[in-house]
Structure formats: C-alpha cells, structure tokens
Motif scaffolding. Structure first.
Motif, mmCIF file in Angstrom:
data_model
loop_
_atom_site.group_PDB
_atom_site.id
_atom_site.type_symbol
_atom_site.label_atom_id
_atom_site.label_comp_id
_atom_site.label_asym_id
_atom_site.label_seq_id
_atom_site.Cartn_x
_atom_site.Cartn_y
_atom_site.Cartn_z
ATOM 1 N N GLN A 1 0.825 -1.207 0.000
ATOM 2 C CA GLN A 1 0.000 0.000 0.000
ATOM 3 C C GLN A 1 0.861 1.260 0.000
ATOM 4 O O GLN A 1 0.584 2.217 -0.730
ATOM 5 N N GLN B 1 2.177 2.736 -3.178
ATOM 6 C CA GLN B 1 1.275 3.495 -4.051
ATOM 7 C C GLN B 1 1.081 4.935 -3.588
ATOM 8 O O GLN B 1 0.455 5.732 -4.300
ATOM 9 N N LEU C 1 -3.867 6.286 1.652
ATOM 10 C CA LEU C 1 -4.056 5.908 0.258
ATOM 11 C C LEU C 1 -5.472 6.232 -0.206
ATOM 12 O O LEU C 1 -5.676 6.689 -1.345
ATOM 13 N N ASP C 2 -6.448 6.027 0.677
ATOM 14 C CA ASP C 2 -7.827 6.350 0.333
ATOM 15 C C ASP C 2 -7.991 7.847 0.102
ATOM 16 O O ASP C 2 -8.682 8.276 -0.844
ATOM 17 N N GLN D 1 -5.689 9.933 -0.879
ATOM 18 C CA GLN D 1 -5.022 10.242 -2.150
ATOM 19 C C GLN D 1 -5.902 9.848 -3.332
ATOM 20 O O GLN D 1 -6.075 10.627 -4.284
ATOM 21 N N ARG D 2 -6.498 8.657 -3.271
ATOM 22 C CA ARG D 2 -7.341 8.187 -4.372
ATOM 23 C C ARG D 2 -8.602 9.027 -4.524
ATOM 24 O O ARG D 2 -9.029 9.327 -5.649
ATOM 25 N N ARG D 3 -9.187 9.408 -3.406
ATOM 26 C CA ARG D 3 -10.395 10.242 -3.479
ATOM 27 C C ARG D 3 -10.076 11.598 -4.097
ATOM 28 O O ARG D 3 -10.863 12.127 -4.900
ATOM 29 N N GLN E 1 -7.678 12.268 -6.230
ATOM 30 C CA GLN E 1 -7.471 12.073 -7.665
ATOM 31 C C GLN E 1 -8.801 11.821 -8.382
ATOM 32 O O GLN E 1 -9.035 12.351 -9.479
ATOM 33 N N SER E 2 -9.662 11.010 -7.760
ATOM 34 C CA SER E 2 -10.946 10.684 -8.390
ATOM 35 C C SER E 2 -11.839 11.906 -8.497
ATOM 36 O O SER E 2 -12.562 12.087 -9.493
ATOM 37 N N ILE F 1 -7.734 4.370 -11.006
ATOM 38 C CA ILE F 1 -7.132 4.962 -9.803
ATOM 39 C C ILE F 1 -7.189 3.984 -8.646
ATOM 40 O O ILE F 1 -6.252 3.891 -7.843
ATOM 41 N N TYR F 2 -8.274 3.212 -8.563
ATOM 42 C CA TYR F 2 -8.451 2.246 -7.478
ATOM 43 C C TYR F 2 -7.915 0.859 -7.829
ATOM 44 O O TYR F 2 -8.205 -0.116 -7.137
ATOM 45 N N ARG G 1 -14.300 2.479 -3.786
ATOM 46 C CA ARG G 1 -13.694 2.517 -2.444
ATOM 47 C C ARG G 1 -14.014 1.254 -1.666
ATOM 48 O O ARG G 1 -13.222 0.809 -0.826
#
Length: 537
Positions: free
Chosen positions: A106, A109, A341-342, A344-346, A348-349, A391-392, A463
C-alpha cells in the motif's frame, strides 16, 4: 554449598538405603547359595545363570534407589542470557508479518515521498519488534498521580525527581527491570503526564498516548476516583485491545475506610474492560511520619500488590502480550496506510469527476435535448468510470464502463433525481442567465450536476471494492444527491457553472452572425467537434 554437592540429609538417607539393600541381599544370597549348591550337582549351567541374575539384581536395586532419591539429578539451569526465550505465538506473528507485507504494498502506491518514508520506517521498527527480547510496560496517567515515584519504587533506586510538579517528564524515560519467574527482560517507560495545560502540555500528552499505544502492558496510575478526562483515554486504549492494570496510588493519604471505598468505586468504573484483580492499591512514596520520640520516619514504599500482579500477568500472558501488541501495531499501521491511500485516491478521483462533469455539460449544451437524460452522456460517464476504476487499481474496459454508467443513469431517472436536479439548477440559475440562453444553460449545468452525482457514487463503489453495500446502488445515489444539494455547495457549483457553461454560451451567441435568439448553438458544428475531440482525446 557448591553446585553438585550432596546435602547431609540426603547423604544419610543414601547410606541407610544402601546398608538396608545390602542386608537384604546378604539374606537373599545365603538362601540362594544353598539353592545353588543343590542345583550345581545336577545342572551346573543353570546354577551359573542363577548367580549372574543375582548379581544383576543387586546392581539394579542400588541404581534404582540412587535414582529415586535424586542424588544425581540434573542441577537447575542458570538464568543466563543464553537461555532460549519462549517463542512468541506463531499464528499472531505470521499475521503481523502478513500485515506488514500488505502495508508495504500500500505504501508503495502513496505519492507523498515524506509520508512514504515515514510509514516504511515504522514498518521496519515493528519488524524489529518481532525479534525483540523484552516486555514493554508503560506507566501512564496524570502528572500528579505519582508515576515517577512508582517507577522509583519498582527499580529500587532514584530515576527521576520524586514529588516534582506536573510536567517534569518531558519524554518517555525507559529503565530495565528483572522479575523472578519472567524469562524476558522488562522495560519500564515513564511517560509525560496527561491533562496538562498549555500547548507544551498538549504535545507531551500526545507523546504519552503514542507510547501507551505501543506498550505490551499498560499501567494506568490514579490517586483518586477516575475523572471523566482520565476514563476516556483509558477506555479508548482498552477498546483497541490494550491490556491494562489500574493502580490506585497514594493510599497512605486515606483512612482504611476511605481507601476501600475508592478502590471499590474504581473497580466498578472499569468493570467493563478491566477485571477487579487488575485494580491494585499501593503507596509508591509514602509521606514521612513523626515517631513518638519526635524523630521523622520515612516508611518504605508499599508496592508489593502491584509487583505480585505484574508477576502473575507477565508470567502467564507475557508471550501473548508481545504477540498481541505486534499484531496491533501492524494493524494500526495498515489502517493508517489505507487511510492515506484512500485520501489520495479520493482526491485524484474527484479531479476526474470535476473534469468530466464539465465535459458532460458541454456535450449537452451543444446538443440540447427536449428532456435532460443522463443516457445522452453515457459515453462521457463510461470513460469517467474507467478512469476512476484505474485509480483504485481496477482495470475496466469501455464496455463494462458503459454498463455501469447506464445502470446508474437509469437509477437516477427512476429515483426522480433527474427532475429534482433540473429544478434545483433552474432555481439557482434564474438570476444569472439571460432568458434566451436559459434552456441550454439549465440543460448543460444539470448534466454537469448529474455527472457529479454519478462520479461521486462511483467513487464510493470503488472505495468498497466494487460493492454498492447493503443498501445497493439506490442508497449510494440518494446519499450523494443529499450531500450535493447543500446550500454552501450549490453556491460554489453555480459560480463554477457560470464560468464554465454560461459564459462560453454567451460568448458563442454574441459571436453569431445572426442575432436571432431562435438560432440554436447546436447548428454550429465547430464547438461540438471541439468538445467531443476534448473528450475523446
């Protein structure tokens, strides 16, 4: 007496035993000798065999007696550091190692290099803890409860300022301790006090809480009933699985009746997460008293109840405490890595959603329809789904993306959200758009708004590992619609819509050769191609 020497009592027993055996053997020999004489005349071989068995029986009897009394029993093993330590439970160790491997994947990433290095360093520290040879006991509590005095009494020498004011212990101070019957070395850490005033006090409390979460065993020190401000951190530490002892200190300041009352109240307060046997009363630094002669007398610390309980817990649970703590630390690190990480992904999304919502608005604005229908922007939303999935870590093709987009579009329509969104946007734009542009603007901005709800819903879907949850797609979509219709969001959204949809429409209209308001913007092929090229590119 040197190692391997025989105690006098055991030596006397040995002599008496050997004499008795010899006496019995002499009697037996005399009887068997007569038998031997009689047999030897007729069967010499059988007589010799009888003699051999007699001698073997004598030797065996002497050996059995010596072995029984334990003269040559093995000496007790020394408590040297070379003695192998008990093994930490393998199942929990393997689980911790597995967690750490997942954490590293994790962390790999995470884009923030500083955060990435910090998490990797913490994972290495936990890995080192897997092979450590000590038990970590952390002393925790308010600055006035007598934590340092307790450490002093445990160690048997002065290790800090006894009776000092709150705030003396700036950082976690660590000392070693050996306890009979506990094979591992015990490390005692005295933490800064909690509930201190000021910024410095808050920072010290944060350090104390961090040290407490890293303990194999927590010793929480109080000098009276638990206040709510003390109960909350103690309960929260228990909730994450931290094994704790509650120590009622300074009992020398109470009468026997009051002491028993406080002790019983403490046991009731923590009944849900600490057993009664783990609540002990001590006097780590008793107050001096004056003798009848007028001379001052300093009583000895009364901490044996705590030492006895520590010994019982660490002997019985020491290896499990280490394993549980290592597993807990690895799980907490994993949770932190997942949270980062969540986030960061949110982030970007949400950028993807924002980009595609205005692309969708442009597509609708240049090709207005009689009724707003999300199916008209299915291709746009399909590409958005594919990019969010990537992204996920979910690789989707366009066909699968289109299926998901169409499914969500139908849900929006069936729930009446399309109609609700149109009314919401029309009301918000009524004072910002000229009448001749109202239809196009409302359709375009509504498309952007619906694309946003769709995108936010898909973020929740990915998610949760491509799962809509117990309430299904309907509940997720309704929740996102409610979140995105709040006044503060609508105001900001309308400002963006004016800049990205209304202004470009006005500019296009003013650039027309014919000023008739009836001429449709969709009659111009160039903007439509430009928007589609933007999307397809």
């Amino acid at each position: 007496m040197g190692r391997g020497s025989i105690p006098p009592s055991r030596l006397a027993l040995l002599i008496v035993g050997i004499v008795s055996i010899l006496g019995m053997m002499l009697w037996l020999i005399n009887s068997l000798y007569r038998l031997y004489i009689q047999i030897s005349f007729t069967a010499p071989f059988l007589a010799h065999l009888l003699l051999f068995l007699l001698i073997a029986l004598l030797v065996l009897a002497i050996w059995a007696f010596i072995h029984y009394v334990g003269v040559f029993s093995r000496p007790s093993r020394s408590r040297s550091t070379s003695r192998p330590l008990p093994e930490i439970p393998a199942v929990k160790t393997e689980a911790a190692e597995s967690n750490l491997k997942a954490v590293r994947r994790q962390v790999g990433q995470i884009q923030d290099e500083v955060t990435k290095r910090a998490l990797l360093e913490r994972s290495r520290e936990i890995e080192v803890s897997l092979a450590r040879g000590e038990l970590l006991v952390v002393i925790f509590g308010t600055g006035s409860a007598g934590k340092t005095s307790l450490v002093n009494a445990l160690i048997g020498r002065m290790v800090g300022k006894v009776g000092a004011p709150m705030g003396t212990t700036e950082v976690g101070e660590t000392y070693s301790l050996k306890l009979k019957g506990v094979p591992r070395e015990i490390v005692i850490t005295d933490t800064p006090g909690i509930l201190e005033a000021g910024i410095a006090g808050t920072k010290r409390e944060q350090l104390a809480r961090q040290l407490a979460t890293e303990a194999d065993l927590l010793v929480f020190v109080v000098d009276n009933d638990l206040r709510q401000s003390e109960y909350i951190p103690l309960e929260s530490l228990a909730q994450i699985g931290k094994r704790s002892l509650l120590v009622f200190n300074k009992i020398d300041l109470y009468t026997e009746v009051d002491r028993d009352l406080v002790l019983n109240r403490l046991k009731k307060q923590v009944k849900g997460f600490i057993t009664s046997s783990d609540v002990v009363a001590i006097a780590a630094n008793p107050q001096p008293v004056t003798l009848e002669s007028g001379e001052p007398y300093q009583p000895e610390p009364d901490i044996m109840p705590l030492i006895r309980r520590l010994a019982v817990v660490l002997r019985a649970e020491g290896e499990d405490l280490i394993a549980d703590n290592i597993l807990l630390q690895s799980q907490r690190l994993g949770e932190e890595a997942r949270r980062l990480l969540d986030t960061q992904r949110r982030r970007q999304s949400e950028k993807v959603v924002e980009r595609f919502q205005w692309i969708g608005a442009g597509v609708i604005a240049v090709t207005p329809l009689p009724v707003i229908d999300l199916l008209a922007t299915a291709a746009v939303n399909a590409q958005m789904v594919v990019e969010i999935g990537k992204i996920y870590g979910c690789e989707l093709n366009m066909e699968r993306g289109r299926e998901l987009a169409l499914s969500l579009g139908k849900t929006l329509a069936s729930l009446g959200i399309v109609k609700g969104a149109t009314e919401l946007v029309a009301t918000a734009l009524q004072f910002h758009v000229a009448t001749y542009l109202a239809g196009k603007a409302i359709q375009g901005v509504t498309a952007a708004y619906l694309t946003r709800i769709a995108g936010k819903s898909f973020i929740e879907y990915f998610r949760h590992n491509q799962d809509w949850g117990d309430g299904g797609i309907t509940e997720v979509v309704q929740q996102q619609f409610q979140l995105n219709r709040k006044d503060e969001f609508i105001k900001l959204f309308v400002q963006q819509a004016i800049a990205k949809v209304v202004k470009p429409l006005e500019a296009e209209f003013e650039g027309e050769d014919t000023p008739e308001p009836t001429k449709r913007l969709s009659d111009r092929p160039v903007p439509k191609k430009r928007i589609k090229d933007d999307y397809l590119g």
